[in-house]
Scaffold this motif. Structure first.
Motif, PDB file in Angstrom:
ATOM      1  N   PRO A   1       7.225 -19.375   3.926  1.00 52.96           N
ATOM      2  CA  PRO A   1       7.579 -20.870   3.240  1.00 52.96           C
ATOM      3  C   PRO A   1       9.152 -21.055   3.932  1.00 52.96           C
ATOM      4  CG  PRO A   1       7.499 -19.179   1.587  1.00 52.96           C
ATOM      5  CD  PRO A   1       7.260 -18.008   3.038  1.00 52.96           C
ATOM      6  N   TYR A   2       9.987 -19.957   4.434  1.00 49.30           N
ATOM      7  CA  TYR A   2      11.340 -20.332   5.066  1.00 49.30           C
ATOM      8  C   TYR A   2      11.814 -20.622   6.592  1.00 49.30           C
ATOM      9  CZ  TYR A   2      12.607 -18.095   0.816  1.00 49.30           C
ATOM     10  OH  TYR A   2      11.919 -18.246  -0.555  1.00 49.30           O
ATOM     11  N   ILE A   3       9.880 -20.234   7.312  1.00 51.99           N
ATOM     12  CA  ILE A   3       9.811 -21.004   8.668  1.00 51.99           C
ATOM     13  C   ILE A   3       9.165 -21.834   8.717  1.00 51.99           C
ATOM     14  CG2 ILE A   3       7.526 -19.851   9.973  1.00 51.99           C
ATOM     15  CD1 ILE A   3      11.546 -18.711  11.304  1.00 51.99           C
ATOM     16  N   LEU A   4       8.682 -22.660   8.027  1.00 50.30           N
ATOM     17  CA  LEU A   4       7.853 -23.875   8.359  1.00 50.30           C
ATOM     18  C   LEU A   4       8.115 -25.027   8.599  1.00 50.30           C
ATOM     19  CD1 LEU A   4       5.569 -23.730   5.251  1.00 50.30           C
ATOM     20  CD2 LEU A   4       4.262 -23.869   7.376  1.00 50.30           C
ATOM     21  N   GLU A   5       9.935 -24.635   8.090  1.00 51.30           N
ATOM     22  CA  GLU A   5      10.312 -26.061   8.530  1.00 51.30           C
ATOM     23  C   GLU A   5      10.931 -25.610  10.374  1.00 51.30           C
ATOM     24  OE1 GLU A   5      14.781 -25.891   6.370  1.00 51.30           O
ATOM     25  OE2 GLU A   5      13.008 -25.253   5.058  1.00 51.30           O
ATOM     26  N   HIS A   6      11.089 -24.757  10.241  1.00 53.98           N
ATOM     27  CA  HIS A   6      11.437 -24.153  11.655  1.00 53.98           C
ATOM     28  C   HIS A   6      10.846 -24.523  13.402  1.00 53.98           C
ATOM     29  CE1 HIS A   6      15.460 -24.147   9.637  1.00 53.98           C
ATOM     30  NE2 HIS A   6      15.316 -22.995   9.107  1.00 53.98           N
ATOM     31  N   LEU A   7       8.903 -24.588  12.516  1.00 52.78           N
ATOM     32  CA  LEU A   7       8.331 -24.463  13.551  1.00 52.78           C
ATOM     33  C   LEU A   7       8.246 -25.274  15.090  1.00 52.78           C
ATOM     34  CD1 LEU A   7       4.614 -24.392  11.402  1.00 52.78           C
ATOM     35  CD2 LEU A   7       5.981 -22.338  12.707  1.00 52.78           C
ATOM     36  N   ASP A   8       9.032 -26.487  15.154  1.00 52.84           N
ATOM     37  CA  ASP A   8       9.136 -26.559  16.955  1.00 52.84           C
ATOM     38  C   ASP A   8      10.364 -25.221  17.205  1.00 52.84           C
ATOM     39  OD1 ASP A   8       7.774 -28.916  16.820  1.00 52.84           O
ATOM     40  OD2 ASP A   8       8.598 -29.861  15.911  1.00 52.84           O
ATOM     41  N   GLU A   9      11.551 -25.576  17.141  1.00 54.96           N
ATOM     42  CA  GLU A   9      12.744 -24.720  17.033  1.00 54.96           C
ATOM     43  C   GLU A   9      12.028 -23.321  17.683  1.00 54.96           C
ATOM     44  OE1 GLU A   9      15.386 -25.897  18.730  1.00 54.96           O
ATOM     45  OE2 GLU A   9      13.942 -27.792  18.608  1.00 54.96           O
ATOM     46  N   MET A  10      11.162 -22.300  16.808  1.00 56.13           N
ATOM     47  CA  MET A  10      10.554 -21.182  16.914  1.00 56.13           C
ATOM     48  C   MET A  10      10.331 -21.240  17.854  1.00 56.13           C
ATOM     49  SD  MET A  10      13.204 -19.443  15.075  1.00 56.13           S
ATOM     50  CE  MET A  10      11.373 -17.971  15.291  1.00 56.13           C
ATOM     51  N   ALA A  11       9.131 -21.992  18.032  1.00 58.64           N
ATOM     52  CA  ALA A  11       7.847 -21.790  19.659  1.00 58.64           C
ATOM     53  C   ALA A  11       9.353 -22.128  20.171  1.00 58.64           C
ATOM     54  CB  ALA A  11       6.929 -23.394  19.375  1.00 58.64           C
ATOM     55  N   LYS A  12       9.400 -22.895  20.891  1.00 60.42           N
ATOM     56  CA  LYS A  12      10.895 -22.358  22.118  1.00 60.42           C
ATOM     57  C   LYS A  12      11.150 -21.052  22.343  1.00 60.42           C
ATOM     58  CE  LYS A  12      11.466 -27.714  21.587  1.00 60.42           C
ATOM     59  NZ  LYS A  12      12.320 -28.687  21.275  1.00 60.42           N
ATOM     60  N   ILE A  13      12.271 -21.306  20.654  1.00 59.29           N
ATOM     61  CA  ILE A  13      12.446 -19.987  21.204  1.00 59.29           C
ATOM     62  C   ILE A  13      11.823 -18.258  21.513  1.00 59.29           C
ATOM     63  CG2 ILE A  13      14.573 -17.785  20.218  1.00 59.29           C
ATOM     64  CD1 ILE A  13      15.179 -20.510  18.551  1.00 59.29           C
ATOM     65  N   LEU A  14      10.353 -18.239  20.963  1.00 58.97           N
ATOM     66  CA  LEU A  14       9.574 -17.737  21.367  1.00 58.97           C
ATOM     67  C   LEU A  14       9.112 -17.430  22.589  1.00 58.97           C
ATOM     68  CD1 LEU A  14       8.213 -17.638  17.825  1.00 58.97           C
ATOM     69  CD2 LEU A  14       9.876 -15.621  18.866  1.00 58.97           C
ATOM     70  N   ALA A  15       8.882 -18.740  23.134  1.00 61.49           N
ATOM     71  CA  ALA A  15       8.410 -19.093  24.794  1.00 61.49           C
ATOM     72  C   ALA A  15       9.049 -18.344  25.778  1.00 61.49           C
ATOM     73  CB  ALA A  15       8.258 -20.342  24.764  1.00 61.49           C
ATOM     74  N   HIS A  16      10.918 -18.370  25.305  1.00 54.16           N
ATOM     75  CA  HIS A  16      11.664 -18.126  26.506  1.00 54.16           C
ATOM     76  C   HIS A  16      12.184 -17.140  27.280  1.00 54.16           C
ATOM     77  CE1 HIS A  16      15.911 -17.015  27.715  1.00 54.16           C
ATOM     78  NE2 HIS A  16      16.614 -18.838  27.658  1.00 54.16           N
ATOM     79  N   PRO A  17      11.786 -17.053  28.265  1.00 50.45           N
ATOM     80  CA  PRO A  17      11.721 -15.619  29.123  1.00 50.45           C
ATOM     81  C   PRO A  17      12.567 -14.296  28.539  1.00 50.45           C
ATOM     82  CG  PRO A  17      12.742 -16.522  30.329  1.00 50.45           C
ATOM     83  CD  PRO A  17      12.578 -17.622  28.599  1.00 50.45           C
ATOM     84  N   ARG A  18      13.140 -14.520  27.619  1.00 49.03           N
ATOM     85  CA  ARG A  18      14.672 -13.633  27.687  1.00 49.03           C
ATOM     86  C   ARG A  18      14.410 -13.163  26.280  1.00 49.03           C
ATOM     87  NH1 ARG A  18      19.863 -14.360  30.405  1.00 49.03           N
ATOM     88  NH2 ARG A  18      18.640 -15.236  32.617  1.00 49.03           N
ATOM     89  N   VAL A  19      12.816 -13.795  25.197  1.00 47.10           N
ATOM     90  CA  VAL A  19      12.787 -13.227  23.710  1.00 47.10           C
ATOM     91  C   VAL A  19      11.290 -12.819  23.643  1.00 47.10           C
ATOM     92  CG1 VAL A  19      12.624 -14.483  21.400  1.00 47.10           C
ATOM     93  CG2 VAL A  19      14.552 -15.259  22.776  1.00 47.10           C
ATOM     94  N   TYR A  20      10.629 -12.011  23.090  1.00 49.76           N
ATOM     95  CA  TYR A  20       9.646 -11.499  22.968  1.00 49.76           C
ATOM     96  C   TYR A  20       8.702 -12.910  21.992  1.00 49.76           C
ATOM     97  CZ  TYR A  20      10.859  -6.723  24.880  1.00 49.76           C
ATOM     98  OH  TYR A  20      10.732  -5.965  25.006  1.00 49.76           O
TER      99      TYR A  20
END
Length: 560
Positions: free
Chosen positions: A290-309
């Motif tokens: 429930p609490y990640i749904l509203e942040h999906l766009d930003e979370m996708a960008k963060i998880l794609a960052h080269p220093r984030v798994y």
């Protein structure tokens, strides 16, 4: 032929057709109870009581059950005890006191915790308990008379240990407050002894916003309270200065971070990304859908960052909306699928880990089939399968349970489905960049992770720990891959730049592991001489003053 053989030619002759049957023998008895012969209970060894506690003379054994948050708490408690002068040991037989940090998620973990307490008491050890079990159920019979450190009172571990060694029982269970306002916990800048010196675990918040009917952790950790972002970022900076190369963010639900203080998880993550040195990595902890749904766009960008798994643990628990409603999970199957599908589409190679509870009260065959269908569709590479355990005091413990044999059958069916596929076979032959941070349990390999946080096993070459290297995958199993190193040693990359006094040698700090169950000797590693803690020096001065005072007092009393 023996006399016995002459009388009895066949073993069946021992029972004749005229003999009374067991049914007839017990027909006049309503109940027949099998009685186990009672074993004589041994008296526990007497504990030594210390009239005064001199830091540096007592040995402490620390054992931890449960999640990364619990492990972080143990590291903080170990750090304070070490800074005060206590000796941390990994052989519990040598210890004067056992510090046991518990987990309340499942019955088996609490049973093991209780058995360890009984073993310590029987062996004449002082025992201090911590974690979610005593916090959530402080009146449990087996905790009677023991010292207890609440989940928000870990910064007072030294005084609890000191008083316990003197024979006193101390209980600190109250929530942490500053100026009357509840806070997430003790300050993050406290000293720490890391179980793995290359990995820093930072709790970003405590508690959650859910009311799941099966969850006992809520009773211990309570409602959501977040740490200020600046405190978390400063802790990360400090860890990287000390030679850490991997950062884990943990909490009961990272997705809820900041909702109580006017910020959000993505805002925190972007601040942390800015301070991660080149070659170091960050892993984001578990979040509910429930609490990640509203942040999906930003979370996708963060998880794609080269220093984030590119890894996220999102527990679904069931594929049935009816069961999710009974669990009060506050989302439906479609919400979970939206999270997974969105991240798989936007983040190359993302790994989604999830959890399933088999046999929740009221689960029908149709409900379970929906769960099987969900897992078959996504073929999660990391799937945590759990049988339902009714935790005391939770709403689910009062719900009508389904038969235990049915729970076991469904657990077996899901386990067989999970075992039927191997997610890493297609990786064989690929070249990847990995970060080496651990040693395998059998101590035969170094353990590294690629960008997707998939486990890669490497040969144990000297100076490899804490390095980022290029490898080629040569084989794969269900849970990991093996690889060969392509770089020459001079091309191995250090994960962070640290000062000489804090620099790790071969990835180790000269501090004991909390518990080594491998039964094998660790690799030979050059010792690092630690910088003496100021607290230890203060303690030494206090000891000398006390000796002078007692000597003077004795002289004066003898003159009288």
């Amino acid at each position: 032929m023996s006399a016995c053989s002459e009388i009895i030619e066949d073993i069946e002759d021992l029972i004749s057709s005229q003999d009374i049957t067991p049914k007839e023998r017990y027909a006049n008895k309503k109940d027949v109870t099998a009685r186990v012969k009672k074993q004589e209970k041994q008296e526990p060894k007497e504990k030594p009581i210390f009239q005064s506690v001199v830091p540096g003379t007592q040995k402490i054994y620390v054992k931890t059950w449960g999640c990364a948050h619990n492990n972080s708490d143990s590291e903080y408690m170990a750090g304070q005890l070490s800074a005060f002068g206590y000796n941390l040991v990994d052989d519990k037989k040598l210890a004067d006191l056992w510090l046991l940090n518990s987990c309340t998620v499942k019955n088996p973990s609490e049973d093991t915790f209780r058995n360890e307490i009984e073993a310590g008491v029987a062996d004449g050890k002082h025992v201090v308990v911590a974690g979610c079990v005593p916090q959530g159920a402080p009146k449990a019979d087996y905790l009677r008379g023991l010292s207890v450190i609440g989940v928000q009172q870990i910064d007072r571990v030294v005084e609890v240990v000191e008083e316990t060694l003197k024979g006193h029982s101390v209980r600190l269970l109250q929530p942490k407050k500053i100026a009357g306002k509840r806070v997430a916990g003790p300050k993050l800048a406290l000293p720490k002894v890391r179980k793995n010196p290359l990995i820093e675990i930072i709790p970003i918040n405590s508690g959650c916003l859910n009311q799941c009917t099966y969850c006992k952790t809520k009773h211990a950790r309570g409602d959501l309270v977040s740490y200020p972002p600046e405190e978390i970022v400063e802790r990360a900076r400090q860890a990287f200065r000390e030679g850490v190369c991997e950062l884990w963010l943990t909490s009961e639900d990272t997705g809820t971070y900041g909702r109580d203080i006017g910020t959000s998880l993505p805002e925190l993550l972007w601040q942390l990304v800015a301070v991660i040195p080149e070659g170091c990595m960050m892993r984001v902890g578990m979040t509910n859908p429930p609490y990640i749904l509203e942040h999906l766009d930003e979370m996708a960008k963060i998880l794609a960052h080269p220093r984030v798994y590119s890894f996220l643990h999102v527990p679904v628990q069931s594929g049935s909306d009816a069961i999710l409603a009974a669990m009060k999970r506050e989302y439906c199957r479609e919400d979970f699928e939206k999270v997974v599908d969105f991240l798989k589409e936007r983040v190359a190679g993302v790994t989604i880990a999830t959890d399933i509870i088999c046999g929740f009260p009221g689960e029908t065959e149709e409900d379970f089939s929906e769960t099987m269908d969900l897992c078959a569709n996504y073929k999660f590479p990391s799937l945590f399968i759990n049988q339902f355990f009714p935790r005391p005091g939770t709403p689910a413990s009062r719900m009508p349970r389904i038969p235990a044999n049915l729970v076991k059958t469904r657990t077996k069916r899901l386990t067989e489905l999970f075992s039927s596929y191997e997610p890493y076979q297609e990786r064989i032959g690929l070249t990847q960049r990995v970060l080496v941070t651990e040693i395998s349990h059998d101590r035969r390999f170094y353990v590294a992770h690629n960008k997707s946080y998939e486990q890669v096993l490497l040969p144990m070459k000297e100076n490899l720990l804490g390095k980022s290297v290029t490898v080629r995958i040569i084989s794969a199993t269900k849970f990991s891959m093996q690889a060969e190193i392509l770089d020459s040693e001079d091309a191995w990359k250090e994960c962070s730049v640290v000062s000489e006094e804090n620099k790790l040698q071969n990835g180790y700090i000269n501090c004991p592991d909390f518990e080594d169950t491998s039964g094998q000797e660790p690799p030979n590693v050059p010792e690092v001489t630690p910088k003496q803690s100021p607290l230890f020096l203060y303690g030494l001065i206090a000891l000398l003053l006390a000796i002078v005072y007692r000597f003077t007092w004795k002289l004066l009393t003898d003159d009288e």
